[in-house]
Design an enzyme around this catalytic site. Structure first.
Site, PDB file in Angstrom:
ATOM      1  N   HIS A 232      33.004  37.184  35.910  1.00 52.93           N
ATOM      2  CA  HIS A 232      31.587  36.807  36.781  1.00 52.93           C
ATOM      3  C   HIS A 232      31.716  37.572  38.134  1.00 52.93           C
ATOM      4  CE1 HIS A 232      35.333  34.917  38.448  1.00 52.93           C
ATOM      5  NE2 HIS A 232      34.576  34.941  39.560  1.00 52.93           N
TER       6      HIS A 232
ATOM      7  N   ASN B  88      19.506  18.821  34.148  1.00 49.46           N
ATOM      8  CA  ASN B  88      18.479  18.118  34.881  1.00 49.46           C
ATOM      9  C   ASN B  88      17.405  18.602  35.659  1.00 49.46           C
ATOM     10  OD1 ASN B  88      19.915  19.091  36.863  1.00 49.46           O
ATOM     11  ND2 ASN B  88      20.715  17.315  37.884  1.00 49.46           N
TER      12      ASN B  88
ATOM     13  N   ASP C 198      21.699  23.990  32.533  1.00 48.91           N
ATOM     14  CA  ASP C 198      20.973  22.996  33.395  1.00 48.91           C
ATOM     15  C   ASP C 198      20.437  22.122  32.609  1.00 48.91           C
ATOM     16  OD1 ASP C 198      20.016  21.476  35.411  1.00 48.91           O
ATOM     17  OD2 ASP C 198      18.520  22.842  35.832  1.00 48.91           O
TER      18      ASP C 198
ATOM     19  N   GLU D 138      44.958  35.630  38.450  1.00 52.13           N
ATOM     20  CA  GLU D 138      44.304  36.823  38.797  1.00 52.13           C
ATOM     21  C   GLU D 138      44.780  37.481  39.812  1.00 52.13           C
ATOM     22  OE1 GLU D 138      39.821  38.049  40.586  1.00 52.13           O
ATOM     23  OE2 GLU D 138      41.027  36.457  41.512  1.00 52.13           O
TER      24      GLU D 138
HETATM   25  O1  TEU Z   1      37.818  37.493  43.076  1.00 51.69           O
HETATM   26  C1  TEU Z   1      38.881  38.188  43.765  1.00 51.69           C
HETATM   27  C2  TEU Z   1      38.802  39.727  43.859  1.00 51.69           C
HETATM   28  O2  TEU Z   1      39.320  40.118  44.917  1.00 51.69           O
HETATM   29  C3  TEU Z   1      37.689  40.563  43.418  1.00 51.69           C
HETATM   30  O3  TEU Z   1      37.358  40.220  42.099  1.00 51.69           O
HETATM   31  C4  TEU Z   1      36.436  40.494  44.271  1.00 51.69           C
HETATM   32  O4  TEU Z   1      35.678  39.330  44.401  1.00 51.69           O
HETATM   33  C5  TEU Z   1      35.474  41.523  43.678  1.00 51.69           C
HETATM   34  O5  TEU Z   1      36.058  42.646  43.324  1.00 51.69           O
HETATM   35  C6  TEU Z   1      34.534  41.905  44.545  1.00 51.69           C
HETATM   36  O6  TEU Z   1      33.684  42.840  44.189  1.00 51.69           O
HETATM   37  C7  TEU Z   1      38.132  36.062  43.053  1.00 51.69           C
HETATM   38  C8  TEU Z   1      36.957  35.619  42.454  1.00 51.69           C
HETATM   39  O7  TEU Z   1      36.837  35.889  41.063  1.00 51.69           O
HETATM   40  C9  TEU Z   1      35.732  35.857  43.030  1.00 51.69           C
HETATM   41  O8  TEU Z   1      34.381  35.380  42.469  1.00 51.69           O
HETATM   42  C10 TEU Z   1      35.844  35.343  44.735  1.00 51.69           C
HETATM   43  O9  TEU Z   1      34.743  35.713  45.488  1.00 51.69           O
HETATM   44  C11 TEU Z   1      36.985  35.734  45.009  1.00 51.69           C
HETATM   45  O10 TEU Z   1      37.985  35.366  44.369  1.00 51.69           O
HETATM   46  C12 TEU Z   1      37.198  35.098  46.455  1.00 51.69           C
HETATM   47  O11 TEU Z   1      37.586  33.513  45.873  1.00 51.69           O
END
Ligand code: TEU
Length: 543
Positions: free
Chosen positions: A313, A26, A24, A239
């Site tokens: 993430h 700001n 961050d 993905e």
């Molecule tokens: O994630 C897609 C997905 O199906 C999984 O990774 C899911 O979010 C996770 O297993 C739930 O536990 C992608 C993104 O990486 C994620 O952050 C988003 O929430 C999701 O798509 C929706 O855009």
């Protein structure tokens, strides 16, 4: 910018930044683009070639930016378009590349298209989304039904994620044109590619409940490739949580690749009770883990291309999940060695390089992730005990990897001068970049060395994969062979010492997490030991 040859992304080290939690600048408690610019030298020092930025577009942040309300704007939390242009420029100046997240399975319900679509059945944008008179039994990934009622037109709209993330209707050619135009606008700004969010869902047939890998997936990937990617020197990583290894090979085929590589998830669900979703925990069986990687490595060899990742993430921190916190540094190094010794493009998730761990907040109110909050309420209603719910959240909750980056041992771990949007992991006093980077036995220096070794020898990029001690339940080992170059990679998943016998002529230990261990044909290795050995004929460095 300078080109480093075709398929530069095969040798590149990709570093994922989750912007909300990185740095961050700001003091508002949210990470931002200027914060990222201030840390580019840190990334360069690690050996990063490509930055993957999780979404920074305009968003109401229901799912932390994976709910986009304007694809052409930057959310003010992160900065301005000028800041984004500056980040692209500065990244290129430092001879790194940058890819953005592309979220086109759904938008936010606050996107102008959806606001229009809600108004009436004959609105020109109505068909950009998916509607039905009656809901089917399809569930949302975040819990509950995937259908939400709208009283304005007395119909339901479809959302595979939160109800603030309505799914786009990819059957509509006009919608597809809008998306391709948007992709090209971003690529024309000079970014180097995309990570494509849940892109396995865009070929779905909702009526017949074929969601991931649906009947139209290949033709849509083909169309997107033709209209946006094919003639550009970029990388794309799709993905695809619902895709088989065979499909991964097909989509990344060396003859006609639709995407540079994909993230598939065969190795990710192995600590779950099969068929019961991510929250029902099962102890990881290393034999299963090894089998999945062997399959990925051998089936894609010379046919497709792999991406190498353990964390992101959405996933828990690798060292907490697969390693052992009593041997934090050792196991963080071991996991990276075993993972990045394989063939594919390596991905590091922010903080992995200093051995950041998962978090265990006492109070559910400290958690911010929509999925975690939903599952807490659902499990409560189903009668699960608080203890059991929290145990699942500690193991699998997405906020584990989203706590602010631990830069130093000062206030808020040096992430922000204000109150962070998500609490900092209290272990930042001991685990932080300032300390770890300077520590010769730290994780950072080890990662740096590992990536420089990877770049030096072709065997890591081109070599095949042959398991070593395949049936050992606590040792992950494999050979890589490429011409005269031969290496053996070993990693112990045990908290006890192990006896191993190596039948090959050992020439040199390229890297290890414990140099006190004598390398030889009979070895006693300590808990979480790892090394990469040059064996057989001389290896030829190519630089
Ligand atoms: O994630 C897609 C997905 O199906 C999984 O990774 C899911 O979010 C996770 O297993 C739930 O536990 C992608 C993104 O990486 C994620 O952050 C988003 O929430 C999701 O798509 C929706 O855009």
């Amino acid at each position: 910018m300078e080109k480093i040859g075709l398929a530069w992304w095969k040798k590149a080290l990709v570093y994922q930044i989750y912007p909300l939690s990185f740095k961050d600048s700001n003091g508002d408690g949210y990470g931002d683009l200027k914060g990222i610019v201030s840390k580019l030298d840190y990334l360069k020092d690690l050996g990063v070639d490509v930055i993957w930025l999780s979404p920074v577009y305009q968003s109401p942040m229901d799912d932390n930016g994976y709910d986009i309300s304007d694809y052409d704007a930057i959310d003010p939390i992160f900065g301005t378009l000028e800041d984004m242009n500056n980040l692209i420029h500065e990244t290129h100046q430092k001879k790194m590349r940058i890819i953005m997240d592309l979220v086109v399975n759904h938008t936010s319900d606050e996107h102008i298209w959806f606001k229009e679509a809600l108004k009436s059945k004959d609105n020109p944008k109505r068909d950009y989304y998916i509607w039905a008179d009656e809901p089917s039994d399809i569930g949302s990934v975040f819990g509950g039904s995937a259908w939400e009622y709208s009283s304005i037109t007395n119909q339901y709209y479809f959302h595979l994620f939160s109800k603030k993330q309505p799914d786009l209707n990819w059957d509509n050619p006009e919608l597809r044109n809008e998306i391709y135009a948007m992709i090209n606008r971003w690529l024309n700004k000079g970014i180097d590619g995309f990570r494509l969010d849940v892109i396995d869902l865009i070929g779905k047939d909702v009526k017949n409940k074929q969601l991931s890998d649906g009947p139209y997936l290949i033709e849509r990937l083909q169309e997107m490739n033709d209209r946006c990617f094919k003639h550009r020197d970029i990388m794309t990583v799709g993905e695809m949580p619902g895709i088989s290894i065979e499909k991964a090979r097909e989509f990344t085929s060396q003859k006609n690749p639709l995407l540079s590589m994909i993230f598939q998830f065969a190795h990710v669900g192995l600590d779950e009770v099969p068929g019961q979703g991510k929250w029902m925990l099962k102890k990881l069986d290393l034999l299963e883990f090894k089998e999945v990687f062997e399959s990925l490595q051998t089936k894609l060899y010379q046919k497709g291309w792999n991406s190498l990742f353990l964390a992101n993430h959405d996933q828990p921190r690798a060292v907490s999940r697969y390693g052992n916190l009593a041997y934090r540094k050792e196991s963080a190094k071991m996991l990276s060695t075993v993972l990045y010794g394989m063939q594919g493009t390596p991905y590091v998730y922010q903080g992995e390089e200093i051995g950041m761990t998962g978090v265990q907040f006492k109070d559910i109110h400290q958690y911010k992730d929509i999925e975690t909050i939903n599952i807490y309420n659902i499990m409560k209603n189903q009668g699960f005990s608080e203890e059991m719910i929290m145990e699942s959240i500690y193991a699998k909750g997405r906020d584990n990897s989203r706590t602010p980056f631990q830069w130093d041992d000062k206030k808020n771990a040096g992430f922000s001068t204000g109150k962070p949007w998500l609490d900092v992991n209290p272990n930042y006093i001991d685990i932080n970049a300032a300390f770890d980077v300077k520590d010769p036995s730290g994780v950072f220096q080890y990662f740096k060395k590992l990536f420089s070794i990877r770049k030096k020898y072709d065997v890591f990029h081109e070599g095949n994969f042959i398991p070593f001690m395949k049936n050992h339940p606590e040792l992950f080992g494999y050979y890589r062979f490429y011409g005269d170059e031969k290496v053996l990679v070993i990693g112990s998943f045990s908290n006890q010492s192990l006896e191993i016998a190596i039948p090959d002529q050992i020439q040199e230990c390229l890297i290890t997490n414990d140099s006190r261990v004598k390398v030889g044909n009979k070895m006693t290795i300590p808990p979480y030991y790892t090394c990469i050995l040059k064996i057989g004929d001389e290896l030829h460095a190519n630089d």
